[in-house]
Each structure stands twice: as structure tokens, then as C-alpha cells.
Design a protein around this motif. Structure first.
Motif, PDB file in Angstrom:
ATOM      1  N   GLU A  71       0.909  -1.244   0.162  1.00  0.00           N
ATOM      2  CA  GLU A  71      -0.111   0.032  -0.134  1.00  0.00           C
ATOM      3  C   GLU A  71       0.977   1.077   0.056  1.00  0.00           C
ATOM      4  N   ALA A  72       2.178   1.072   0.778  1.00  0.00           N
ATOM      5  CA  ALA A  72       2.870   2.312   0.776  1.00  0.00           C
ATOM      6  C   ALA A  72       3.524   2.636  -0.760  1.00  0.00           C
ATOM      7  N   TRP A  73       3.752   1.527  -1.450  1.00  0.00           N
ATOM      8  CA  TRP A  73       4.432   1.828  -2.729  1.00  0.00           C
ATOM      9  C   TRP A  73       3.287   2.314  -3.487  1.00  0.00           C
ATOM     10  N   ALA A  74       2.186   1.893  -3.261  1.00  0.00           N
ATOM     11  CA  ALA A  74       0.997   2.242  -4.411  1.00  0.00           C
ATOM     12  C   ALA A  74       1.034   3.995  -4.031  1.00  0.00           C
ATOM     13  N   LEU A  75       0.855   4.177  -2.698  1.00  0.00           N
ATOM     14  CA  LEU A  75       0.188   5.594  -2.088  1.00  0.00           C
ATOM     15  C   LEU A  75       1.756   6.446  -2.819  1.00  0.00           C
ATOM     16  N   TRP A  76       2.946   5.844  -2.635  1.00  0.00           N
ATOM     17  CA  TRP A  76       4.199   6.754  -3.395  1.00  0.00           C
ATOM     18  C   TRP A  76       3.936   6.998  -4.638  1.00  0.00           C
ATOM     19  N   ARG A  77       3.685   5.900  -5.501  1.00  0.00           N
ATOM     20  CA  ARG A  77       3.693   6.273  -6.952  1.00  0.00           C
ATOM     21  C   ARG A  77       2.341   7.507  -7.364  1.00  0.00           C
ATOM     22  N   CYS A  78       1.220   7.023  -6.783  1.00  0.00           N
ATOM     23  CA  CYS A  78       0.248   7.888  -7.085  1.00  0.00           C
ATOM     24  C   CYS A  78       0.443   9.491  -6.542  1.00  0.00           C
ATOM     25  N   LEU A  79       1.041   9.516  -5.209  1.00  0.00           N
ATOM     26  CA  LEU A  79       1.263  10.815  -4.660  1.00  0.00           C
ATOM     27  C   LEU A  79       2.485  11.486  -5.326  1.00  0.00           C
ATOM     28  N   SER A  80       3.452  10.766  -5.830  1.00  0.00           N
ATOM     29  CA  SER A  80       4.484  11.315  -6.587  1.00  0.00           C
ATOM     30  C   SER A  80       3.849  12.027  -8.078  1.00  0.00           C
ATOM     31  N   GLU A  81       3.207  11.276  -8.669  1.00  0.00           N
ATOM     32  CA  GLU A  81       2.505  11.819  -9.776  1.00  0.00           C
ATOM     33  C   GLU A  81       1.831  12.748  -9.442  1.00  0.00           C
ATOM     34  N   ALA A  82       0.841  12.910  -8.522  1.00  0.00           N
ATOM     35  CA  ALA A  82      -0.122  13.958  -8.398  1.00  0.00           C
ATOM     36  C   ALA A  82       0.600  14.962  -8.190  1.00  0.00           C
ATOM     37  N   VAL A  83       1.655  15.162  -6.975  1.00  0.00           N
ATOM     38  CA  VAL A  83       2.367  16.122  -6.711  1.00  0.00           C
ATOM     39  C   VAL A  83       3.336  16.679  -7.832  1.00  0.00           C
ATOM     40  N   ALA A  84       3.801  15.964  -8.525  1.00  0.00           N
ATOM     41  CA  ALA A  84       4.521  16.441  -9.614  1.00  0.00           C
ATOM     42  C   ALA A  84       3.710  17.212 -10.739  1.00  0.00           C
ATOM     43  N   SER A  85       2.584  16.940 -10.617  1.00  0.00           N
ATOM     44  CA  SER A  85       1.620  17.886 -11.599  1.00  0.00           C
ATOM     45  C   SER A  85       1.267  18.959 -11.151  1.00  0.00           C
ATOM     46  N   THR A  86       1.952  19.346  -9.882  1.00  0.00           N
ATOM     47  CA  THR A  86       1.389  20.750  -9.331  1.00  0.00           C
ATOM     48  C   THR A  86       2.523  21.795  -9.488  1.00  0.00           C
ATOM     49  N   GLY A  87       3.736  21.249 -10.268  1.00  0.00           N
ATOM     50  CA  GLY A  87       4.799  22.299 -10.558  1.00  0.00           C
ATOM     51  C   GLY A  87       6.158  21.864 -10.012  1.00  0.00           C
ATOM     52  N   GLU A  88       7.039  22.489  -9.991  1.00  0.00           N
ATOM     53  CA  GLU A  88       8.408  22.337  -9.639  1.00  0.00           C
ATOM     54  C   GLU A  88       8.598  22.125  -7.995  1.00  0.00           C
ATOM     55  N   PRO A  89       9.421  21.336  -7.466  1.00  0.00           N
ATOM     56  CA  PRO A  89       9.438  21.094  -6.016  1.00  0.00           C
ATOM     57  C   PRO A  89      10.005  22.214  -5.287  1.00  0.00           C
TER      58      PRO A  89
END
Length: 102
Positions: A71-89
Motif C-alpha cells: 500500500e505504501a508503494w502504491a501511495l508513493w507512486r500515486c502521490l508522486s505523480e499527483a504532486v509532480a503535476s502541481t509544478g516544480e518542487p
């Protein structure tokens, strides 16, 4: 009399310590504080305990969740894609998070 061993022969150092008994690795904590606009920073903590679910706490434990490693790996993948879509870190995120034991 020669004491040289043939090349490639595994040898034990004469004063090497005996291997420690296998102890279970202690739990580790990964922490980072996220800046907040109106108040103090918000703590984010992930606890990793051997043979147990991961524990995620955001905001001094007010928002908590247990996750299996899958579940943590799935969350990491979804969250990383979602946050990356908001702009530069932001710059504050560009740090290495070192685990602690407490």
C-alpha cells in the motif's frame, strides 16, 4: 616454511571479531517538517518497524495511517505523480532524510 595462501583462497583475519548474533533491526523513523503559511511547520513522520505495517503521521499525529509495504508503494507512486503535476518542487524539500531510531 611459507605461510602464503594460494591466490583466491578465502582467509579469515586472525583477530577479526566473531559476527554478532542476528538482532532484529530496530524500528526507524523518517521525519521532515513541512512549512505552513499561517502557523508553525507541520511534522510528517513515517515509522518503519520490521515485520509490521508502516505508520504515517502528519501534523503531530492528528492524521495517522497504517500501510502495508505494498500500500505504501502504491501511495508513493500515486502521490508522486499527483504532486509532480502541481509544478516544480520547493527548495526546502531538496534534503536527504536520515532515519533515526527514536
Amino acid at each position: 616454511m611459507t605461510t602464503a595462501l594460494p591466490e583466491g583462497t578465502p582467509a579469515r583475519m586472525p583477530y577479526a571479531d566473531e559476527p554478532d548474533t542476528q538482532e532484529q533491526e530496530p524500528r526507524r523513523f523518517y521525519r521532515l517538517r513541512a512549512p505552513h503559511v499561517d502557523k508553525a511547520s507541520v511534522p510528517v513522520t513515517v515509522r518503519v518497524t520490521p515485520d509490521a505495517d508502516l505508520y504515517v503521521a502528519v501534523g503531530a499525529g492528528r492524521r495517522r495511517m497504517y500501510l502495508t509495504p505494498n500500500e505504501a508503494w502504491a501511495l508513493w507512486r500515486c502521490l508522486s505523480e499527483a504532486v509532480a503535476s502541481t509544478g516544480e518542487p520547493p527548495e526546502w524539500i531538496r534534503v536527504h532524510v536520515t532515519p533515526t531510531h527514536r
